[in-house]
Design an enzyme around this catalytic site. Structure first.
Site, PDB file in Angstrom:
ATOM      1  N   SER A  36       7.844  -4.504   9.181  1.00  0.00           N
ATOM      2  CA  SER A  36       9.292  -4.770   9.206  1.00  0.00           C
ATOM      3  C   SER A  36      10.080  -3.502   9.525  1.00  0.00           C
ATOM      4  O   SER A  36      11.194  -3.587  10.068  1.00  0.00           O
ATOM      5  CB  SER A  36       9.766  -5.417   7.910  1.00  0.00           C
ATOM      6  OG  SER A  36       9.475  -4.642   6.768  1.00  0.00           O
ATOM      7  N   GLY A  37       9.554  -2.331   9.154  1.00  0.00           N
ATOM      8  CA  GLY A  37      10.117  -1.076   9.641  1.00  0.00           C
ATOM      9  C   GLY A  37      11.553  -0.765   9.278  1.00  0.00           C
ATOM     10  O   GLY A  37      12.223  -0.081  10.045  1.00  0.00           O
ATOM     11  N   GLY A  38      12.020  -1.286   8.164  1.00  0.00           N
ATOM     12  CA  GLY A  38      13.385  -0.950   7.750  1.00  0.00           C
ATOM     13  C   GLY A  38      14.430  -1.966   8.183  1.00  0.00           C
ATOM     14  O   GLY A  38      15.624  -1.771   7.951  1.00  0.00           O
ATOM     15  N   LYS A  66      -0.959  -4.158  14.316  1.00  0.00           N
ATOM     16  CA  LYS A  66       0.264  -4.175  13.493  1.00  0.00           C
ATOM     17  C   LYS A  66       1.302  -3.265  14.134  1.00  0.00           C
ATOM     18  O   LYS A  66       1.322  -2.050  13.892  1.00  0.00           O
ATOM     19  CB  LYS A  66      -0.059  -3.712  12.076  1.00  0.00           C
ATOM     20  CG  LYS A  66       1.166  -3.570  11.176  1.00  0.00           C
ATOM     21  CD  LYS A  66       0.781  -3.481   9.715  1.00  0.00           C
ATOM     22  CE  LYS A  66       1.994  -3.197   8.860  1.00  0.00           C
ATOM     23  NZ  LYS A  66       1.752  -3.402   7.435  1.00  0.00           N
ATOM     24  N   SER A 103       3.071  -8.577   8.545  1.00  0.00           N
ATOM     25  CA  SER A 103       2.400  -7.748   7.542  1.00  0.00           C
ATOM     26  C   SER A 103       3.498  -6.851   6.984  1.00  0.00           C
ATOM     27  O   SER A 103       3.520  -5.649   7.234  1.00  0.00           O
ATOM     28  CB  SER A 103       1.282  -6.923   8.193  1.00  0.00           C
ATOM     29  OG  SER A 103       0.751  -6.005   7.252  1.00  0.00           O
ATOM     30  N   THR A 122       6.074   7.111  -1.584  1.00  0.00           N
ATOM     31  CA  THR A 122       6.892   5.974  -1.149  1.00  0.00           C
ATOM     32  C   THR A 122       7.217   5.038  -2.306  1.00  0.00           C
ATOM     33  O   THR A 122       8.352   4.579  -2.445  1.00  0.00           O
ATOM     34  CB  THR A 122       6.164   5.204  -0.021  1.00  0.00           C
ATOM     35  OG1 THR A 122       5.865   6.122   1.026  1.00  0.00           O
ATOM     36  CG2 THR A 122       7.016   4.089   0.536  1.00  0.00           C
ATOM     37  N   LYS A 129      -5.401   0.665   2.559  1.00  0.00           N
ATOM     38  CA  LYS A 129      -4.886   1.716   3.464  1.00  0.00           C
ATOM     39  C   LYS A 129      -5.854   2.895   3.408  1.00  0.00           C
ATOM     40  O   LYS A 129      -6.181   3.388   2.327  1.00  0.00           O
ATOM     41  CB  LYS A 129      -3.502   2.165   2.982  1.00  0.00           C
ATOM     42  CG  LYS A 129      -2.891   3.249   3.858  1.00  0.00           C
ATOM     43  CD  LYS A 129      -2.362   4.439   3.113  1.00  0.00           C
ATOM     44  CE  LYS A 129      -1.056   4.236   2.401  1.00  0.00           C
ATOM     45  NZ  LYS A 129       0.044   3.984   3.318  1.00  0.00           N
ATOM     46  N   GLU A 141      -2.301   0.208  13.467  1.00  0.00           N
ATOM     47  CA  GLU A 141      -0.839   0.216  13.315  1.00  0.00           C
ATOM     48  C   GLU A 141      -0.181   1.402  14.023  1.00  0.00           C
ATOM     49  O   GLU A 141      -0.020   2.474  13.442  1.00  0.00           O
ATOM     50  CB  GLU A 141      -0.455   0.235  11.826  1.00  0.00           C
ATOM     51  CG  GLU A 141       1.062   0.212  11.612  1.00  0.00           C
ATOM     52  CD  GLU A 141       1.492   0.181  10.150  1.00  0.00           C
ATOM     53  OE1 GLU A 141       0.626   0.237   9.256  1.00  0.00           O
ATOM     54  OE2 GLU A 141       2.700   0.121   9.912  1.00  0.00           O
ATOM     55  N   SER A 195       2.260   4.653  -0.660  1.00  0.00           N
ATOM     56  CA  SER A 195       1.632   5.858  -1.230  1.00  0.00           C
ATOM     57  C   SER A 195       2.461   6.300  -2.438  1.00  0.00           C
ATOM     58  O   SER A 195       3.553   5.771  -2.688  1.00  0.00           O
ATOM     59  CB  SER A 195       1.601   6.951  -0.171  1.00  0.00           C
ATOM     60  OG  SER A 195       2.929   7.226   0.221  1.00  0.00           O
ATOM     61  N   ASP A 217       0.828  -1.223   0.000  1.00  0.00           N
ATOM     62  CA  ASP A 217       0.000   0.000   0.000  1.00  0.00           C
ATOM     63  C   ASP A 217       0.852   1.258   0.000  1.00  0.00           C
ATOM     64  O   ASP A 217       0.446   2.297   0.525  1.00  0.00           O
ATOM     65  CB  ASP A 217      -0.902  -0.004   1.232  1.00  0.00           C
ATOM     66  CG  ASP A 217      -0.103  -0.040   2.529  1.00  0.00           C
ATOM     67  OD1 ASP A 217       0.925  -0.744   2.569  1.00  0.00           O
ATOM     68  OD2 ASP A 217      -0.483   0.631   3.507  1.00  0.00           O
TER      69      ASP A 217
HETATM   70  P1  13P Z   1       7.344  -2.210   6.243  1.00  0.00           P
HETATM   71  O1  13P Z   1       7.245  -3.675   6.535  1.00  0.00           O
HETATM   72  O2  13P Z   1       8.198  -1.895   5.037  1.00  0.00           O
HETATM   73  O3  13P Z   1       7.689  -1.402   7.459  1.00  0.00           O
HETATM   74  O4  13P Z   1       5.907  -1.733   5.766  1.00  0.00           O
HETATM   75  C1  13P Z   1       4.805  -2.134   6.473  1.00  0.00           C
HETATM   76  C2  13P Z   1       3.799  -1.088   6.450  1.00  0.00           C
HETATM   77  O5  13P Z   1       2.683  -1.329   6.049  1.00  0.00           O
HETATM   78  C3  13P Z   1       4.161   0.256   6.947  1.00  0.00           C
HETATM   79  O6  13P Z   1       3.010   1.026   7.120  1.00  0.00           O
END
Ligand code: 13P
Length: 344
Positions: A266-268, A224, A294, A29, A97, A182, A26, A24
């Site tokens: 995963s956040g980077g 999440k 996710s 991104t 989203k 999230e 944007s 999702d």
């Molecule tokens: P990442 O796993 O790349 O952090 O993305 C998950 C996500 O949906 C961020 O909003």
């Protein structure tokens, strides 16, 4: 729309061996992702890339649902089939989203509040008609090292974001859509894993307080969150086992057992580390909730690279995506080993 349908959808999204693909991104991104492989972010290229992922045969063995962006839920494949239909035919649940992004929080330097509540009831009704059965709203929190006198996240940041997350979640459930809630504590910075733990615990406590206050049914939602990690610039990086222990302790303290599942972002993190952490967390089970993924970047990074915008690399891109899906599916059961990385 009853709680039963919400619960069934939530449970299907965290069915054994399965997790969610976050696709999702944007406009801004996805452009960044495409820039990294030298591909222009046109509507057709975005469609081709996502169509490649959604057509990957066998993905449904490991992927229960896909989070889409507004453009994608309305888009058709090159042959005219709606992309949503490609997912549904595979038995994959479409999600959407719905937040409008994190915007600067007034009087609070460096903090954000997520917008998008205006008109949300109407947008949810339209998204449900377009096939969405679950949704996502992301709030972000940054850590300004408390040991050095920093005060982020502030109490007001915790308050406004939790309030918005709960308003979003309640509207989703009213519309028969499962909310993925999230709250993401960002891991940029030099904070220690103990500071991550303290902040994530405060954030989640406030989120669940507001969810309860606004009558959100825990059985019909998913959480999440971030994992509890050392800040990416912290000199001492916690081991995989330490991450798992801190993460599980934090969630046991804050997440009601009625929530069917926790699906990590995963956040980077690198794709392999995100898999190893998920595996270690599941090895500490059984947990009161399903613990799955996710992931955005950690599922897509190798696929994006392998594809590189080339028509003749679609099969390679799909193979790279399927491999990460398969390994995260194993990690979601606590049966991943590093040796699996060597197999194609
Ligand atoms: P990442 O796993 O790349 O952090 O993305 C998950 C996500 O949906 C961020 O909003």
């Amino acid at each position: 729309m009853g709680l039963r349908e919400l619960r069934e959808t939530a449970e299907a999204l965290v069915a054994p061996g399965k997790g969610i693909l976050a696709a999702d991104e944007s406009g801004g991104t996805i452009k960044k992702r495409f820039d990294s492989i030298g591909v222009e972010s046109t509507e057709d290229n975005r469609r081709d890339y996502r169509e490649m992922l959604f057509r990957a045969e066998g993905a449904a063995d490991h992927i229960s649902g896909v989070i889409l962006f507004d453009e994608t839920i309305r888009q058709t494949a090159a042959d005219g089939t709606p992309l949503v239909e490609l997912l549904e035919k595979q038995g994959v649940i479409p999600g959407i989203k719905v937040d409008a992004g994190a915007k600067p929080l007034a009087f609070s330097e460096g903090e954000t509040v997520t917008e998008g509540l205006d008109g949300l009831r109407e947008r949810l009704a339209e998204y449900r008609d377009l096939g969405a059965r679950f949704a996502k709203w992301r709030a972000t929190y940054s850590i300004d090292t408390a040991s050095k006198g920093g005060r982020r996240p502030t109490a007001e940041c915790l308050d406004v974001n939790a309030h918005a997350l709960a308003r979003y979640a309640a509207l989703c459930q009213e519309a028969g859509i499962v909310p993925i809630v999230e709250p993401e504590v960002l891991m940029d910075g030099d904070h220690t894993i103990d500071e991550s733990f303290a902040v994530t615990t405060r954030v989640l406590a406030e989120v669940f307080r507001q969810l309860r206050a606004q009558q959100v049914a825990f059985e019909g939602m998913l959480l999440k969150p971030n994992m509890v990690l050392s800040g990416y610039e912290c000199a001492t990086q916690a081991s995989v086992e330490e991450v798992a222990e801190h993460t599980v302790r934090c969630f046991r303290l804050t997440v009601p057992a009625a929530v069917p599942g926790i699906v990590f972002l995963s956040g980077g993190q690198s794709d392999e580390l995100a898999t190893a952490h998920l595996d270690a967390i599941n090895r500490l089970g059984p947990h009161p909730w399903q613990v799955s993924f996710s992931y955005g970047r950690a599922l897509q990074a190798p696929a994006l690279k392998a594809w590189g915008g080339q028509v003749d690399q679609v099969a390679a891109g799909q193979a790279a995506y399927l491999k990460r899906a398969r390994l995260n599916s194993a990690a979601r059961e606590g049966s991943y080993t590093e040796a699996m990385e060597a197999a194609s």
